[in-house]
Design an enzyme around this catalytic site. Structure first.
Site, PDB file in Angstrom:
ATOM      1  N   HIS A 145       5.242  -0.488   7.458  1.00 43.47           N
ATOM      2  CA  HIS A 145       5.321  -0.577   9.102  1.00 43.47           C
ATOM      3  C   HIS A 145       4.022  -0.542  10.326  1.00 43.47           C
ATOM      4  O   HIS A 145       3.444  -2.215  10.088  1.00 43.47           O
ATOM      5  CB  HIS A 145       6.469   0.070   9.754  1.00 43.47           C
ATOM      6  CG  HIS A 145       7.230   0.370   8.763  1.00 43.47           C
ATOM      7  ND1 HIS A 145       8.106  -0.746   9.133  1.00 43.47           N
ATOM      8  CD2 HIS A 145       8.066   0.875   8.555  1.00 43.47           C
ATOM      9  CE1 HIS A 145      10.256  -0.290   8.753  1.00 43.47           C
ATOM     10  NE2 HIS A 145       9.112   1.269   7.846  1.00 43.47           N
ATOM     11  N   ARG A 155      16.029 -17.150   9.397  1.00 45.16           N
ATOM     12  CA  ARG A 155      16.368 -15.325   8.579  1.00 45.16           C
ATOM     13  C   ARG A 155      17.391 -15.377   9.264  1.00 45.16           C
ATOM     14  O   ARG A 155      17.611 -14.482  10.005  1.00 45.16           O
ATOM     15  CB  ARG A 155      15.448 -14.573   8.188  1.00 45.16           C
ATOM     16  CG  ARG A 155      14.810 -14.802   7.343  1.00 45.16           C
ATOM     17  CD  ARG A 155      13.720 -13.356   7.304  1.00 45.16           C
ATOM     18  NE  ARG A 155      12.965 -13.223   6.143  1.00 45.16           N
ATOM     19  CZ  ARG A 155      11.522 -13.495   6.471  1.00 45.16           C
ATOM     20  NH1 ARG A 155      10.626 -13.233   7.364  1.00 45.16           N
ATOM     21  NH2 ARG A 155      10.247 -13.047   4.773  1.00 45.16           N
ATOM     22  N   ARG A 198      18.578 -21.059   6.699  1.00 46.41           N
ATOM     23  CA  ARG A 198      18.798 -20.070   5.673  1.00 46.41           C
ATOM     24  C   ARG A 198      19.838 -19.728   5.413  1.00 46.41           C
ATOM     25  O   ARG A 198      20.166 -18.769   6.452  1.00 46.41           O
ATOM     26  CB  ARG A 198      17.403 -19.051   4.546  1.00 46.41           C
ATOM     27  CG  ARG A 198      17.857 -18.655   3.409  1.00 46.41           C
ATOM     28  CD  ARG A 198      16.369 -17.755   2.924  1.00 46.41           C
ATOM     29  NE  ARG A 198      16.087 -16.101   4.314  1.00 46.41           N
ATOM     30  CZ  ARG A 198      16.106 -15.345   3.232  1.00 46.41           C
ATOM     31  NH1 ARG A 198      14.562 -15.233   3.390  1.00 46.41           N
ATOM     32  NH2 ARG A 198      16.164 -14.649   4.439  1.00 46.41           N
ATOM     33  N   GLU A 244      13.015 -18.044  -5.792  1.00 48.91           N
ATOM     34  CA  GLU A 244      12.056 -16.676  -5.371  1.00 48.91           C
ATOM     35  C   GLU A 244      13.074 -15.718  -6.694  1.00 48.91           C
ATOM     36  O   GLU A 244      12.582 -14.181  -7.363  1.00 48.91           O
ATOM     37  CB  GLU A 244      12.629 -15.903  -4.487  1.00 48.91           C
ATOM     38  CG  GLU A 244      14.159 -16.588  -4.021  1.00 48.91           C
ATOM     39  CD  GLU A 244      14.602 -15.549  -2.663  1.00 48.91           C
ATOM     40  OE1 GLU A 244      13.808 -14.663  -1.755  1.00 48.91           O
ATOM     41  OE2 GLU A 244      16.003 -15.360  -2.227  1.00 48.91           O
ATOM     42  N   ASN A 264       7.618 -13.105  -1.623  1.00 54.62           N
ATOM     43  CA  ASN A 264       8.158 -11.875  -1.705  1.00 54.62           C
ATOM     44  C   ASN A 264       8.844 -11.838  -2.516  1.00 54.62           C
ATOM     45  O   ASN A 264       8.421 -10.450  -2.929  1.00 54.62           O
ATOM     46  CB  ASN A 264       8.889 -11.362   0.242  1.00 54.62           C
ATOM     47  CG  ASN A 264       7.536 -11.585   1.038  1.00 54.62           C
ATOM     48  OD1 ASN A 264       6.666 -12.126   0.594  1.00 54.62           O
ATOM     49  ND2 ASN A 264       8.487 -12.031   2.243  1.00 54.62           N
ATOM     50  N   ASP A 265       9.585 -12.100  -3.062  1.00 60.40           N
ATOM     51  CA  ASP A 265      11.055 -11.531  -3.996  1.00 60.40           C
ATOM     52  C   ASP A 265      10.181 -12.073  -5.528  1.00 60.40           C
ATOM     53  O   ASP A 265      10.539 -11.703  -6.700  1.00 60.40           O
ATOM     54  CB  ASP A 265      11.983 -11.962  -4.085  1.00 60.40           C
ATOM     55  CG  ASP A 265      12.796 -11.436  -2.908  1.00 60.40           C
ATOM     56  OD1 ASP A 265      12.555 -10.119  -3.411  1.00 60.40           O
ATOM     57  OD2 ASP A 265      13.643 -12.559  -1.636  1.00 60.40           O
ATOM     58  N   ARG A 311       9.729  -4.511  -4.126  1.00 62.54           N
ATOM     59  CA  ARG A 311       9.043  -5.021  -2.552  1.00 62.54           C
ATOM     60  C   ARG A 311       8.357  -3.609  -1.760  1.00 62.54           C
ATOM     61  O   ARG A 311       7.438  -3.916  -1.141  1.00 62.54           O
ATOM     62  CB  ARG A 311       9.279  -5.769  -2.324  1.00 62.54           C
ATOM     63  CG  ARG A 311      10.533  -6.158  -1.790  1.00 62.54           C
ATOM     64  CD  ARG A 311      11.188  -7.661  -0.788  1.00 62.54           C
ATOM     65  NE  ARG A 311      11.094  -7.886  -0.339  1.00 62.54           N
ATOM     66  CZ  ARG A 311      11.533  -8.992   0.399  1.00 62.54           C
ATOM     67  NH1 ARG A 311      11.996  -9.957  -0.132  1.00 62.54           N
ATOM     68  NH2 ARG A 311      11.279  -9.292   1.600  1.00 62.54           N
ATOM     69  N   CYS A 355       7.374 -20.395   1.608  1.00 58.28           N
ATOM     70  CA  CYS A 355       7.675 -19.230   2.893  1.00 58.28           C
ATOM     71  C   CYS A 355       8.041 -17.519   2.735  1.00 58.28           C
ATOM     72  O   CYS A 355       7.777 -16.645   4.016  1.00 58.28           O
ATOM     73  CB  CYS A 355       9.870 -19.805   2.875  1.00 58.28           C
ATOM     74  SG  CYS A 355      10.629 -19.092   2.084  1.00 58.28           S
TER      75      CYS A 355
HETATM   76  C1  PEP Z   1      10.605 -14.282   0.319  1.00 61.37           C
HETATM   77  O1  PEP Z   1      11.483 -13.305  -1.266  1.00 61.37           O
HETATM   78  O2  PEP Z   1       9.533 -14.421   0.217  1.00 61.37           O
HETATM   79  C2  PEP Z   1      11.408 -14.337   0.850  1.00 61.37           C
HETATM   80  C3  PEP Z   1      11.327 -15.512   2.210  1.00 61.37           C
HETATM   81  O3  PEP Z   1      11.874 -13.961   2.046  1.00 61.37           O
HETATM   82  P1  PEP Z   1      12.927 -12.460   2.614  1.00 61.37           P
HETATM   83  O4  PEP Z   1      11.329 -11.879   2.992  1.00 61.37           O
HETATM   84  O5  PEP Z   1      13.590 -12.860   3.736  1.00 61.37           O
HETATM   85  O6  PEP Z   1      13.288 -11.962   1.072  1.00 61.37           O
HETATM   86 MG    MG Z   2      13.319 -12.953  -0.121  1.00 64.71          MG
END
Ligand code: PEP
Ligand code: MG
Length: 689
Positions: free
Chosen positions: A316, A423, A459, A552, A575-576, A586, A623
């Site tokens: 955060h 999102r 998405r 992902e 991210n995933d 994560r 993304c």
């Molecule tokens: C990701 O996983 O990189 C992504 C963009 O989706 P989210 O962060 O919403 O899972």
């Molecule tokens: Mg994701």
């Protein structure tokens, strides 16, 4: 009086989220409602008290309701608990004893952070003896004296005036604290960090907790002054919660301390502005860690940046730092707290370094880099509407990650060439029933219109496991990240997906909408989702619409050649993808330092995806948050990524960074990165490139 006993079936027991649901429902009734677990019985309208019961999954509670609406209250509470307190349950009547217990995710999944890149780091690469390396969390340079942040001890004296006077003082301090929290909340909302703003809603709720206030008033009646009465009540509750030996409740204890400290400062007259005390000159703040409320309260005029011993770039405080424009380095190790106050230092937020007591030459170079960075920020802002084209003529599309209509307008104004990730789950969370098709249609239509003909990738719903919604009943899962998430959930509940797709297709004529499916791991999932779109498109006589998938999950990256033959585009969710490639949650606070999207294994999967897509004539975006990481941008472009979808504040500087590159140079950097064995090696090379 109505009394009943019931099992709490939620997989995490009566933790913050389900407890809040219970308390909020209890508050809507006039009756007195008590909840007991074991030997302890508390007021069901007090969130703090309910949490301190520590009811685990499968735990039995007894509820007593007494008052004019007792029957209705008892029925409603019973129904809510049976329905899973907003989290859904396996099946009615199932005992939680048979349900696997899984830890509640400790950190809310954050939207992709708003990293704005810096100029390539130049100042701090060559001073190993005074150099501390951490993780880049927010770009920019801070040059100035060190200040180790330790919370000031507040002195609470025993002077008591009268109960009335002390009550009035308490009331005044509570109102003051609420005003500060509302301001912090609004400030973060204004910076498009809604998920972080939620923490202040919890703090506001604590300030209205009836049991807490009752305890404070009781202390005042015992001739304790307001500050003393408040401090005692807060400490008792925080201690009880911390003693439950549960990491999630310990985090709630930290919130209670945090908000308690805010009120206490007002009560002892220790200032109304800063939650943290800083010297009156600008400093680089060092801390073990910073709470979101500390970070949001930092005075931008007196803080040149911060470096924390712990924390991670998706925590955060890092997200808030990026939104507020502080350079920040995290996870630098506890040794930073040995650095003497007043030492001159250079903080390089993009490189993730802190140089202490730099020699004159390094200092001069850092100042130059800082000036260059500031000049570039201004220039980047001015050129934000221009396209991002490398010096040798290669265009990279820079689009935005957004969560709603307001973001869409901001993105367009900030120079986004479209939306690479909408999102849509934001539409579905924090409500008691799913949005209707018409509600969804209106949102997608307004977003399409706001982007004025630029592409918008919608998405489909990406919830499940870690992000439960009250109106979707789900089996408890031991590993929610490996469970029914994203497209898996939608295919298991096709009506949810069909309704959303219908809404998107109806909005399609208002702009250039594309549909993207999240969490695809297998061709069969993509094909099933595509079949639904095609069926509905025919039914609605809707226009042809481009369909793509997120990459992902490693399986999708490795089989990208098969997917590429059928999809219109890929967008890589780093991210995933990082989480699943490295097998690191994560949101795990202890793994934040290692879970790096620049890990060569992740880069190889990106390379594999891009090669497969380009061979089939399809394009690839990124993304995840990596797309705005200044050290990653050249590498991603060098790997052949065609589009970067990033948070809105990062747009001008990422565009500027692209304009400074050549494709040839980017390709060289990508090859260098692919030749590395570890993420720190990739980052070291990137920092010195
Ligand atoms: C990701 O996983 O990189 C992504 C963009 O989706 P989210 O962060 O919403 O899972
Ligand atoms: Mg994701």
């Amino acid at each position: 009086m109505q009394t009943f006993e019931i099992i709490v079936q939620n997989r995490t027991g009566l933790h913050a989220r389900p407890a809040k649901e219970l308390v909020n429902l209890a508050k809507t009734f006039k009756s007195n409602i008590r909840i007991a677990h074991g030997a302890k019985q508390v007021n069901a309208k007090s969130l703090i008290s309910v949490l301190t019961l520590g009811v685990e999954s499968g735990g039995q509670v007894r509820i007593e309701v007494e008052g004019e609406d007792e029957e209705a209250a008892a029925l409603a509470l019973q129904a809510l608990i049976n329905a899973g307190l907003g989290e859904g349950v396996a099946e009615e009547g199932a005992t939680a004893a048979s349900a696997p217990a899984a830890p509640e995710k400790p950190v809310e999944k954050a939207p992709a952070p708003v990293v704005a890149p810096a100029t390539p780091p130049v100042a701090t690469g060559e001073l190993p003896q005074r150099l501390t390396r951490g993780i880049p969390a927010a770009p920019g340079f801070g040059i100035g004296p060190i200040f180790r942040l330790e919370r000031a001890k507040l002195t609470v004296d025993e002077t008591f005036t009268s109960a009335n006077q002390e009550r009035a003082l308490l009331q005044q301090a509570l109102e003051g604290a609420k005003a500060q929290l509302r301001q912090l909340h609004a400030q973060l909302l204004g910076q498009a960090v809604a998920s972080e703003a939620a923490i202040f809603e919890v703090h506001l709720e604590i300030l209205e907790d009836p049991d807490l206030l009752e305890a404070v008033y009781a202390n005042i009646d015992k001739q304790k002054n307001a500050a003393h009465a408040w401090q005692t009540a807060i400490e008792t509750r925080a201690k009880t919660m911390a003693a439950l030996n549960d990491p999630l409740l310990a985090a709630r204890a930290a919130d209670i301390h945090d908000v308690g400290y805010r009120v206490l400062r007002l009560l002892v007259g220790a200032g109304t502005q800063d939650a943290v005390q800083l010297p009156d000159h600008p400093v680089i703040v060092l801390a073990f860690d910073l709470s979101p409320s500390d970070t949001a309260s930092l005075d931008t005029k007196r803080v040149l940046g911060f470096c924390t011993a712990g924390g991670g770039p998706t925590a955060h405080s890092s997200i808030i730092a990026r939104a507020l424009g502080f350079p920040a380095v995290v996870s630098a190790g506890e040794s930073i707290m040995q650095i003497e106050n007043g030492m001159l230092a250079i903080l390089d937020g993009a490189a993730g370094t802190l140089v202490i007591d730099p020699d004159p030459e390094t200092l001069a170079r850092a100042r130059e880099a800082q000036q260059l960075y500031q000049a570039r920020r201004i220039a980047a802002q001015a050129a934000s509407a221009e396209p991002a084209i490398t010096r040798d003529g290669h265009r990279v599309e820079i689009v935005a990650n957004i969560g709603g209509v307001a973001d869409a307008r901001k993105a367009h104004a900030a120079g986004a060439e479209g939306v690479g990730l909408l999102r849509t789950e934001f539409l579905f969370l924090e409500r008691t029933s799913a949005p209707t098709e018409t509600e969804q249609f209106e949102v997608y239509r307004d977003i399409a219109v706001a982007l004025a003909g630029n592409p918008v990738i919608v998405r489909t719903l990406d919830i499940g496991g870690d992000k439960p919604v009250p109106y979707i009943t789900m089996l408890p899962e031991e590993n929610p990240f490996l469970g029914e998430r994203g497209i898996r959930l939608c295919l298991a509940r096709p009506e949810l997906l069909r309704q959303q797709v219908r809404a998107i297709l109806r909005a399609a004529p208002y702009g250039k909408l594309r549909i993207m499916f999240p969490m695809v791991a297998d061709l069969s999932e993509w094909r099933a989702a595509r079949a639904i779109v095609e069926e509905l498109r025919a039914e609605l006589y809707a226009p042809q619409i481009e369909l793509g998938i997120m990459i992902e999950v490693p399986s999708a990256a490795l089989l990208a050649n098969f997917f590429a033959a059928e999809v219109d585009f890929f967008s890589i969710g780093t991210n995933d993808l990082t989480q699943y490639t490295l097998a690191m949650d994560r949101g795990h606070p202890n793994l934040a330092g290692k879970s790096d999207g620049l890990h060569p294994a992740v880069l190889k999967l990106i390379q594999c995806t891009v090669e497969a897509a380009h061979a089939a004539g399809k394009w690839v975006g990124i993304c995840g948050e990596l797309g705005a990481d200044p050290q990653a941008v050249p590498i991603l472009i060098g790997l052949g990524v065609d589009e970067l979808s990033i948070s809105i504040p990062a747009i001008p500087m990422v565009k500027a960074q692209v304009r400074d590159l050549t494709l040839e140079e980017a390709r060289r950097r990508a090859q260098d990165a692919l030749a590395c064995a570890t993420a720190p090696e990739v980052r070291r090379k990137a920092a010195n490139a």
